[in-house]
Design an enzyme around this catalytic site. Structure first.
Site, PDB file in Angstrom:
ATOM      1  N   HIS A   1      28.841  39.866  39.742  1.00 46.64           N
ATOM      2  CA  HIS A   1      28.734  41.329  39.829  1.00 46.64           C
ATOM      3  C   HIS A   1      29.446  41.971  38.653  1.00 46.64           C
ATOM      4  O   HIS A   1      30.030  41.276  37.824  1.00 46.64           O
ATOM      5  CB  HIS A   1      29.232  41.845  41.186  1.00 46.64           C
ATOM      6  CG  HIS A   1      30.682  41.622  41.476  1.00 46.64           C
ATOM      7  ND1 HIS A   1      31.249  40.371  41.610  1.00 46.64           N
ATOM      8  CD2 HIS A   1      31.705  42.505  41.678  1.00 46.64           C
ATOM      9  CE1 HIS A   1      32.534  40.492  41.884  1.00 46.64           C
ATOM     10  NE2 HIS A   1      32.842  41.778  41.922  1.00 46.64           N
TER      11      HIS A   1
ATOM     12  N   HIS B   1      32.065  44.120  38.238  1.00 48.71           N
ATOM     13  CA  HIS B   1      33.475  44.522  38.148  1.00 48.71           C
ATOM     14  C   HIS B   1      34.160  43.867  36.939  1.00 48.71           C
ATOM     15  O   HIS B   1      33.819  42.753  36.548  1.00 48.71           O
ATOM     16  CB  HIS B   1      34.223  44.176  39.437  1.00 48.71           C
ATOM     17  CG  HIS B   1      33.897  45.100  40.574  1.00 48.71           C
ATOM     18  ND1 HIS B   1      34.074  44.750  41.892  1.00 48.71           N
ATOM     19  CD2 HIS B   1      33.408  46.363  40.572  1.00 48.71           C
ATOM     20  CE1 HIS B   1      33.711  45.771  42.663  1.00 48.71           C
ATOM     21  NE2 HIS B   1      33.297  46.758  41.878  1.00 48.71           N
TER      22      HIS B   1
ATOM     23  N   ASP C   1      36.955  42.419  36.462  1.00 47.79           N
ATOM     24  CA  ASP C   1      37.566  41.091  36.602  1.00 47.79           C
ATOM     25  C   ASP C   1      36.503  40.005  36.803  1.00 47.79           C
ATOM     26  O   ASP C   1      36.834  38.856  37.134  1.00 47.79           O
ATOM     27  CB  ASP C   1      38.610  41.073  37.738  1.00 47.79           C
ATOM     28  CG  ASP C   1      38.016  41.360  39.103  1.00 47.79           C
ATOM     29  OD1 ASP C   1      37.190  42.287  39.220  1.00 47.79           O
ATOM     30  OD2 ASP C   1      38.375  40.649  40.065  1.00 47.79           O
ATOM     31  N   HIS C   2      35.233  40.360  36.586  1.00 47.86           N
ATOM     32  CA  HIS C   2      34.135  39.388  36.683  1.00 47.86           C
ATOM     33  C   HIS C   2      33.225  39.409  35.460  1.00 47.86           C
ATOM     34  O   HIS C   2      32.639  38.382  35.112  1.00 47.86           O
ATOM     35  CB  HIS C   2      33.314  39.641  37.958  1.00 47.86           C
ATOM     36  CG  HIS C   2      34.133  39.456  39.190  1.00 47.86           C
ATOM     37  ND1 HIS C   2      34.132  38.295  39.924  1.00 47.86           N
ATOM     38  CD2 HIS C   2      35.058  40.262  39.774  1.00 47.86           C
ATOM     39  CE1 HIS C   2      35.001  38.396  40.913  1.00 47.86           C
ATOM     40  NE2 HIS C   2      35.578  39.589  40.845  1.00 47.86           N
TER      41      HIS C   2
ATOM     42  N   HIS D   1      29.700  44.203  48.762  1.00 47.48           N
ATOM     43  CA  HIS D   1      30.868  44.481  47.910  1.00 47.48           C
ATOM     44  C   HIS D   1      30.422  45.435  46.795  1.00 47.48           C
ATOM     45  O   HIS D   1      31.061  46.458  46.542  1.00 47.48           O
ATOM     46  CB  HIS D   1      31.397  43.171  47.359  1.00 47.48           C
ATOM     47  CG  HIS D   1      32.552  43.302  46.410  1.00 47.48           C
ATOM     48  ND1 HIS D   1      33.782  43.783  46.801  1.00 47.48           N
ATOM     49  CD2 HIS D   1      32.666  43.014  45.092  1.00 47.48           C
ATOM     50  CE1 HIS D   1      34.598  43.776  45.749  1.00 47.48           C
ATOM     51  NE2 HIS D   1      33.945  43.332  44.700  1.00 47.48           N
TER      52      HIS D   1
ATOM     53  N   ASP E   1      32.884  37.847  44.986  1.00 43.66           N
ATOM     54  CA  ASP E   1      33.710  38.635  45.904  1.00 43.66           C
ATOM     55  C   ASP E   1      32.962  38.955  47.203  1.00 43.66           C
ATOM     56  O   ASP E   1      33.260  39.944  47.861  1.00 43.66           O
ATOM     57  CB  ASP E   1      34.147  39.961  45.256  1.00 43.66           C
ATOM     58  CG  ASP E   1      35.203  39.770  44.178  1.00 43.66           C
ATOM     59  OD1 ASP E   1      35.674  38.641  43.981  1.00 43.66           O
ATOM     60  OD2 ASP E   1      35.560  40.784  43.533  1.00 43.66           O
TER      61      ASP E   1
ATOM     62  N   HIS F   1      38.804  34.746  44.180  1.00 41.89           N
ATOM     63  CA  HIS F   1      40.212  35.154  44.265  1.00 41.89           C
ATOM     64  C   HIS F   1      41.010  34.261  45.211  1.00 41.89           C
ATOM     65  O   HIS F   1      40.480  33.774  46.222  1.00 41.89           O
ATOM     66  CB  HIS F   1      40.327  36.603  44.775  1.00 41.89           C
ATOM     67  CG  HIS F   1      39.815  37.625  43.816  1.00 41.89           C
ATOM     68  ND1 HIS F   1      40.579  38.150  42.801  1.00 41.89           N
ATOM     69  CD2 HIS F   1      38.598  38.210  43.711  1.00 41.89           C
ATOM     70  CE1 HIS F   1      39.853  39.038  42.113  1.00 41.89           C
ATOM     71  NE2 HIS F   1      38.642  39.091  42.647  1.00 41.89           N
TER      72      HIS F   1
HETATM   73 FE    FE Z   1      37.033  40.503  41.987  1.00 43.77          FE
HETATM   74 ZN    ZN Z   2      34.713  42.662  42.700  1.00 42.37          ZN
END
Ligand code: FE
Ligand code: ZN
Length: 256
Positions: free
Chosen positions: A57, A59, A61-62, A115, A134, A172
């Site tokens: 996805h 985000h 951090d991805h 998410h 996530d 995570h």
């Molecule tokens: Fe994440």
């Molecule tokens: Zn995420």
């Protein structure tokens, strides 16, 4: 066919990076790009060259490392067609039921909105490895930033249909705090108590609790257990629908 090699490493505050390598073809894919520098370092350590990023996805951090890694390695970026405008540098667009192949290892794309509106998971079927981003965490699930509880529950049910021995690679290390929440809902669940002990020992030794297996998650993860009579009783929702039980579980976790 030799098995895929999966190299796992912690990065950022609590993310996991994954490099998936096919020894036959020499091809390597990174699941997401949480931290370009860390990924470059791990590639060098393994002696692998990056061919693909498989984004779950959009985000940061991805997908935050997409452009730097594309520039430094020339890799091809794979992501959801439905989120093409939010995946930096996307080259190859995928949708539910599509297949991506790394050498001769096929990954089925499973769309799991909830998410985010266009989250996807990558299931390497022969290798029994699911990269779930996530959507599903060990004993937890992703927050509903863009989807409804009904959508997320439907997405989780798609994952629940996979074989129990499927390894669940989430993005995570949230397991220990997820476990504390889960125990509050099902204090008498013996599988949950055993898993919490295992998790405490792993963390005390500085070891990851990921991957788990789908079988373990079905036995311990409250977000996969709306059918559990004990969980329902604790929530005061004995005769509610599974979707309602899931929604209430998610609401409580948001406040936990
Ligand atoms: Fe994440
Ligand atoms: Zn995420």
């Amino acid at each position: 066919m030799p098995a895929l090699r999966i190299h796992q490493f912690p990065c950022l505050a609590d993310n996991y990076g994954y490099l998936v390598h096919d020894p036959d073809s020499g091809l390597t894919a990174s699941i997401d790009s949480p931290d370009a520098e860390a990924i470059e370092r791990e590639l060098a350590g393994q002696g692998w060259k990056l061919d693909y990023i498989l984004n779950t996805h959009h985000h940061a951090d991805h997908a935050g490392g997409n452009l730097r890694l594309k520039q430094s390695t020339g890799c091809t970026i794979v992501g959801a067609r439905a989120d093409a405008d939010r995946i930096p540098g996307i080259d190859l667009m995928v949708a539910d039921g599509d297949s991506f192949t790394l050498g001769r290892h096929a990954a089925r794309i499973i769309e799991t909105p909830g998410h985010t509106r266009a989250h996807v998971c990558y299931l390497f079927e022969a290798d029994r490895a699911a990269f779930v981003g996530d959507t599903l965490f060990s004993m937890g699930c992703g927050r509903l930033f863009e989807g409804t509880p009904a959508q997320m529950w439907k997405s989780l049910q798609k994952i629940m249909q996979l074989p129990d021995e499927t390894r669940i690679y989430c993005a995570h290390e949230y397991t220990q705090s997820n476990g504390r929440f889960a125990l509050g809902l099902e204090p008498e669940n013996p599988a949950l108590r055993a898993r919490l002990q295992e998790v405490a020992a792993l963390r005390a030794a500085g070891q990851p609790t990921v991957p788990s297996t789908l079988g373990t998650e079905k036995a311990t993860n409250p977000f996969l257990r709306p059918a559990s009579p004990a969980l329902r009783a604790g929530l005061g929702l004995a005769s509610a629908s599974d979707t309602e039980v899931f929604a209430e579980t998610r609401r409580r976790k948001d406040r936990f």
